[in-house]
Write an enzyme that holds these catalytic residues in place. Structure first.
Site, mmCIF file in Angstrom:
data_model
loop_
_atom_site.group_PDB
_atom_site.id
_atom_site.type_symbol
_atom_site.label_atom_id
_atom_site.label_comp_id
_atom_site.label_asym_id
_atom_site.label_seq_id
_atom_site.Cartn_x
_atom_site.Cartn_y
_atom_site.Cartn_z
ATOM 1 N N ASP A 266 -8.672 -4.088 -1.690
ATOM 2 C CA ASP A 266 -8.890 -2.772 -1.100
ATOM 3 C C ASP A 266 -9.285 -2.893 0.368
ATOM 4 O OD1 ASP A 266 -8.533 -1.191 -3.543
ATOM 5 O OD2 ASP A 266 -10.385 -2.131 -4.201
ATOM 6 N N ASP B 45 -9.049 -10.300 -0.225
ATOM 7 C CA ASP B 45 -9.594 -9.136 -0.915
ATOM 8 C C ASP B 45 -8.444 -8.130 -1.020
ATOM 9 O OD1 ASP B 45 -11.424 -7.187 -1.927
ATOM 10 O OD2 ASP B 45 -11.581 -6.338 0.089
#
Length: 257
Positions: free
Chosen positions: A15, A13
């Protein structure tokens, strides 16, 4: 590729995992929603209850595609407005309009302050790249590409599945596994031989649903318990706790038996 390694791909991922932009997103969401809720107080005599990080952002918005996050939060407050269209003006009172308003706030902060990477994640990515492991980035954010460009990491990844790609391919957002499985498909590796690295509950749930060999939760929000309950095989507060590529291989072998 390093024949001593038991895994073949790692899907990150962005963020809160690669870049320190999760808090930037959270601040942009709060600014947008608080302004909207105050407007509703004036126009509909609804008591203003501020948008909070623990009570609202984490359970309803974190990790989800932008419009899904808007809809989820509004539903939690019993607010019913039209969904609208992604092309809606940010001033329009629709789910898409509010989502577009939040995006403007995020990009203003990105422009003014830039973005930073987590050193331990950058170091692990570099190690994995040198070992010939396939790398993917899977993010709900439509800002994934410009953020990665800002931190000079865009070309490091063999696959990128973000909010823009998801819309083009009509993928389901987290907690469904689509963005992770699609990234894995792009690098032609099996899910059981791949690793997902996430910081959001919805992302961990997606990794588990996708039947990946290992799903790692990074507890940036003091949310170790929630990530474990979501099904993460292992939860750390920072990737430095893993011990580099050898530590990652050891953990993978332990949980993918």
């Amino acid at each position: 590729m390093n024949k001593n390694l038991s895994f073949e791909a790692v899907i990150f991922d962005m963020d809160g995992v690669i870049t320190k932009t999760a808090l930037t997103h959270a601040a942009a969401w709060k600014k947008m929603f608080d302004e909207y809720l105050k407007k509703r107080e004036k126009e509909h005599s609804e008591k203003f209850v501020e948008f909070t990080h623990e009570g609202d952002y984490l359970p309803y918005v974190d990790g989800k595609p932008r419009y899904k996050g808007v809809a989820s939060f509004l539903e939690s407050r019993g607010i019913d407005i039209p969904f609208g269209d992604p092309s809606d003006n940010p001033d329009k009172e629709t789910v898409c309009g509010l989502g577009n308003r939040k995006n403007i706030a995020f990009n203003q902060v990105l422009e003014e302050e830039g973005a930073e990477v987590y050193p331990s994640t950058a170091a692990l990515i570099d190690e994995l790249k040198k070992a010939g492991i396939k790398l993917g980035v899977a993010s709900s954010s439509k800002n994934c590409k410009p953020v990665l460009e800002r931190v000079n990491l865009l070309d490091v990844f063999d696959a990128r599945v973000d909010g823009v790609v998801s819309a083009e391919l009509n993928l389901h957002g987290k907690p469904e596994p689509d963005i992770f499985t699609t990234a894995c498909d792009m690098v032609k590796k099996t899910y059981s031989k791949s690793i997902v690295v996430e910081d959001a509950v919805s992302g961990v749930q997606a990794g588990v649903k996708g039947k990946f060999g290992l799903t790692i939760g990074i507890a940036r929000e003091n949310n170790v318990k929630e990530l474990k309950e979501a099904g993460a095989h292992i939860v750390v507060e920072d990737l430095e706790e893993i011990g580099g590529i050898e530590g990652l291989n050891k953990v993978f072998k332990e949980f993918s038996k």
